[in-house]
Design an enzyme around this catalytic site. Structure first.
Site, mmCIF file in Angstrom:
data_model
loop_
_atom_site.group_PDB
_atom_site.id
_atom_site.type_symbol
_atom_site.label_atom_id
_atom_site.label_comp_id
_atom_site.label_asym_id
_atom_site.label_seq_id
_atom_site.Cartn_x
_atom_site.Cartn_y
_atom_site.Cartn_z
ATOM 1 N N HIS A 136 20.762 91.619 26.691
ATOM 2 C CA HIS A 136 21.669 92.729 26.986
ATOM 3 C C HIS A 136 22.139 92.521 28.424
ATOM 4 O O HIS A 136 21.331 92.597 29.358
ATOM 5 C CB HIS A 136 20.954 94.075 26.879
ATOM 6 C CG HIS A 136 20.508 94.443 25.503
ATOM 7 N ND1 HIS A 136 21.076 95.480 24.787
ATOM 8 C CD2 HIS A 136 19.535 93.922 24.702
ATOM 9 C CE1 HIS A 136 20.475 95.589 23.610
ATOM 10 N NE2 HIS A 136 19.533 94.646 23.540
ATOM 11 N N LYS A 217 27.487 90.052 16.872
ATOM 12 C CA LYS A 217 26.248 90.799 16.702
ATOM 13 C C LYS A 217 26.496 92.039 15.854
ATOM 14 O O LYS A 217 27.347 92.869 16.174
ATOM 15 C CB LYS A 217 25.706 91.211 18.073
ATOM 16 C CG LYS A 217 24.560 92.213 18.021
ATOM 17 C CD LYS A 217 23.292 91.614 17.396
ATOM 18 C CE LYS A 217 22.187 92.645 17.266
ATOM 19 N NZ LYS A 217 21.765 93.229 18.545
ATOM 20 N N HIS A 272 14.424 90.623 16.408
ATOM 21 C CA HIS A 272 13.153 91.369 16.284
ATOM 22 C C HIS A 272 12.823 91.628 14.815
ATOM 23 O O HIS A 272 12.789 92.762 14.339
ATOM 24 C CB HIS A 272 13.149 92.670 17.097
ATOM 25 C CG HIS A 272 14.455 93.391 17.193
ATOM 26 N ND1 HIS A 272 15.126 93.880 16.110
ATOM 27 C CD2 HIS A 272 15.223 93.694 18.264
ATOM 28 C CE1 HIS A 272 16.237 94.456 16.500
ATOM 29 N NE2 HIS A 272 16.322 94.355 17.811
ATOM 30 N N HIS A 320 17.687 103.778 22.845
ATOM 31 C CA HIS A 320 18.612 104.111 21.762
ATOM 32 C C HIS A 320 19.145 105.537 21.859
ATOM 33 O O HIS A 320 19.591 106.107 20.870
ATOM 34 C CB HIS A 320 17.967 103.818 20.406
ATOM 35 C CG HIS A 320 17.812 102.353 20.170
ATOM 36 N ND1 HIS A 320 18.867 101.549 19.814
ATOM 37 C CD2 HIS A 320 16.743 101.537 20.303
ATOM 38 C CE1 HIS A 320 18.444 100.300 19.718
ATOM 39 N NE2 HIS A 320 17.165 100.270 20.016
#
Length: 567
Positions: A136, A217, A272, A320
């Protein structure tokens, strides 16, 4: 013939065939498999040593000699654990073999001349610079932290500390892609950007690729629906770029079966894959057994420890954009954190079912701990599972090759950049990391980018020698000025190259073209090809691979930890 003891030889020239080296304070040992140097003709720099005019240094011009030689290095890479001299020319690895003066020495394949610099690698380990494929781009200071951990390539997305970037690894749209490519031009690390892949129609995806996205992505926070997955992969097949995915934790648009159906037989990189970082709850881990899925982990779950679960809940709420006062947000967070799947993840890495490790930098992951945590898992699995066949009790060479591939060659293959980076092989960028064995995977002795030292521990600048305290990492000349441009690489897709994007944006760095992503399969993941049938009990979350229950106790103590970070 004069002889010296094996101990004296190792002290002078580093270990040779049959010698073993312990990796820091882990339980891992490597044994030297081959020595490319010639006994009695080894080269070494210094007063009264070999690399002097007319001795180990010849008279050849710069065109014939190496720019840089690393002498007597112990190379640890996916292809072997060997002792050799490494020659660097024009910022790339030019030779691996025997250095010296071919006029007076036999077997020289790495010529040393008046124009050759030397780095003494006797007693040091040399590895390829690591590749972090889950970045990120929240802040540019990540680069310094990563370099000082031994990582030299970033693949990911973002625009800074925007809310979208804090959660998802996407650089959305042509304007942001252009600005981030221009910003990356001055960072002393290789970079490839991922665009946003969440769209149900292809036009907005194609324009991001021609604007420089080296991959796309898919992220659940933008909606990883079957329609978006199918559309994104269709564009990827058309334009030869990789797709990374963070699947639907809440199973709103479908369960793992629906996602796998939407993917079909097309190659995809699952981030992940255990699920704590996000993905179908509770069984996204099943994807690691698919032939077309290239599974990776992010480092906060590696290895499984007594602190892992508690740490994750708070991390998830922040990353998040969840509200702890909303019951549904708390339930969402708790659904992702499962002791059983986290424990199974370590074992699946050791079996070679999970192929890659990465960070998830500042978004539930630590950018400076990819290398460190990978080796903590390897150590922990040796303690839990014993030697890994074909290793015996004497060394851990195969296990070491399996684990180093997870953050070097395998992410390079996955993202179509293995022709440029990812291993210590002739022709590739000289992105090399030197380690003292006692500090392996924790604190590099030197980090080279494109053949030039980019960062290193350095002592008091007013000292009479380089070593007086305080010693800490500082940027070196390879990270400064225009030298950055000739020692770093920006990766672009072929579609952006055809458009002339590098010239359009006035990019000064080396340009690498990512290609061949769509042909890569799980069987191509070096030393990590296992495709077990993975099952997850929906009630207990227990994980089985080919019927074997995968369980292990959390670690209470780890190597490569506090004893290395007191100062």
């Amino acid at each position: 013939m004069s002889r010296i003891s094996r101990q004296a030889y190792a002290d002078m020239f580093g270990p040779t065939v049959g010698d073993r080296v312990r990796l820091a304070d882990t339980a891992l040992w490597v044994e030297v498999e081959k020595d490319f140097t010639v006994y009695g003709e080894e080269v070494k720099f210094g007063g009264g040593k070999v690399i002097r005019d007319g001795m180990g240094q010849g008279q050849m011009l710069a065109a014939e000699a190496m720019d840089l030689v690393l002498t007597n290095a112990l190379i640890i890479d996916h292809w072997g654990i060997v002792k050799a001299d490494i020659g660097v020319k024009h910022g790339r690895i030019a030779a691996i073999g025997k250095a010296g003066n071919p006029d007076v020495q036999p077997g020289v394949s790495v010529p040393v001349g008046p124009g050759t610099e030397v780095i003494a690698a006797e007693g040091k380990i040399v590895t390829a610079g690591g590749i972090d494929s889950h970045i990120h781009f929240i802040c540019p200071q990540q680069v310094e932290e990563a370099l000082t951990s031994g990582v030299t390539t970033f693949i990911g997305g973002g625009t800074g500390p925007a809310t979208g970037t804090n959660a998802t690894t996407c650089t959305p749209g042509p304007w942001y892609l252009a600005r981030m490519l221009q910003a990356a031009d001055s960072l002393p690390i290789n970079i490839g950007l991922l665009g946003k892949g969440n769209a149900s129609r292809p036009e907005a995806l194609r324009e991001q690729i021609t604007a420089g996205a080296v991959g796309l992505k898919l992220h659940e926070d933008w909606g990883s629906t079957p329609a978006a997955i199918d559309c994104c992969l269709g564009v990827a097949e058309e334009m030869d770029i990789q797709v990374a995915i963070h699947t639907d934790t809440l199973n709103e648009s479908g369960c793992i079966e629906d996602t796998l159906s939407a993917i079909g037989d097309r190659t995809i990189h699952t981030f992940h894959t255990e699920g704590a970082g996000g993905g179908h709850a509770p069984d996204i881990i099943r994807a690691a057994g698919q032939a077309n899925v290239l599974p990776s982990s992010t480092n906060p779950t590696l290895p499984y420890t007594v602190n892992t679960v508690d740490e994750h809940l708070d991390m998830l709420m922040v990353c998040h954009h969840l509200d702890p006062s909303i019951a549904e947000d708390v339930a969402f967070a708790e659904s992702r954190i499962r002791r059983e799947t986290i424990a199974a993840e370590d074992i699946l890495h050791d079996m070679g079912a999970f192929a890659m490790t990465s960070s998830d930098s500042q978004a539930m992951g630590r950018v400076g701990e990819v290398v460190l945590r990978t080796w903590q898992v390897a150590h922990q699995m040796k303690l839990r599972r014993g030697p890994l066949a074909p290793d015996g009790s004497y060394s851990d060479n195969f296990r070491v090759k399996r684990y180093i591939a997870k953050y070097t060659i395998n992410p390079a293959l996955t993202h179509g950049i293995a022709h440029e980076v990812g291993s210590v092989e002739v022709g590739k960028l000289a992105d090399l990391v030197l380690w003292a064995p006692a500090f392996f995977a924790v604190k590099p002795a030197l980090v080279l980018k494109g053949g030039m030292i980019a960062t290193a521990p350095m002592g008091d600048i007013n000292g009479s020698i380089p070593t007086p305290q305080p010693v800490h990492y500082r940027p070196m000349f390879g990270a400064l000025g225009a030298a950055r441009h000739t020692t770093r690489m920006t990766f672009l897709p072929q579609a952006a190259m055809d458009r002339g994007l590098a010239e359009e944006l006035n990019l000064q760095s080396l340009i690498g073209v990512a290609h061949g992503c769509r042909r890569v399969r799980k069987a191509d993941m070096v030393h990590n090809t296992l495709q077990p049938l993975i099952e997850v009990d929906a009630q207990t979350y227990q994980v089985r691979a080919d019927g074997e229950l995968l369980v292990c106790e959390p670690a209470r103590e780890l190597p490569l930890a506090q004893r290395y970070f007191l100062f």
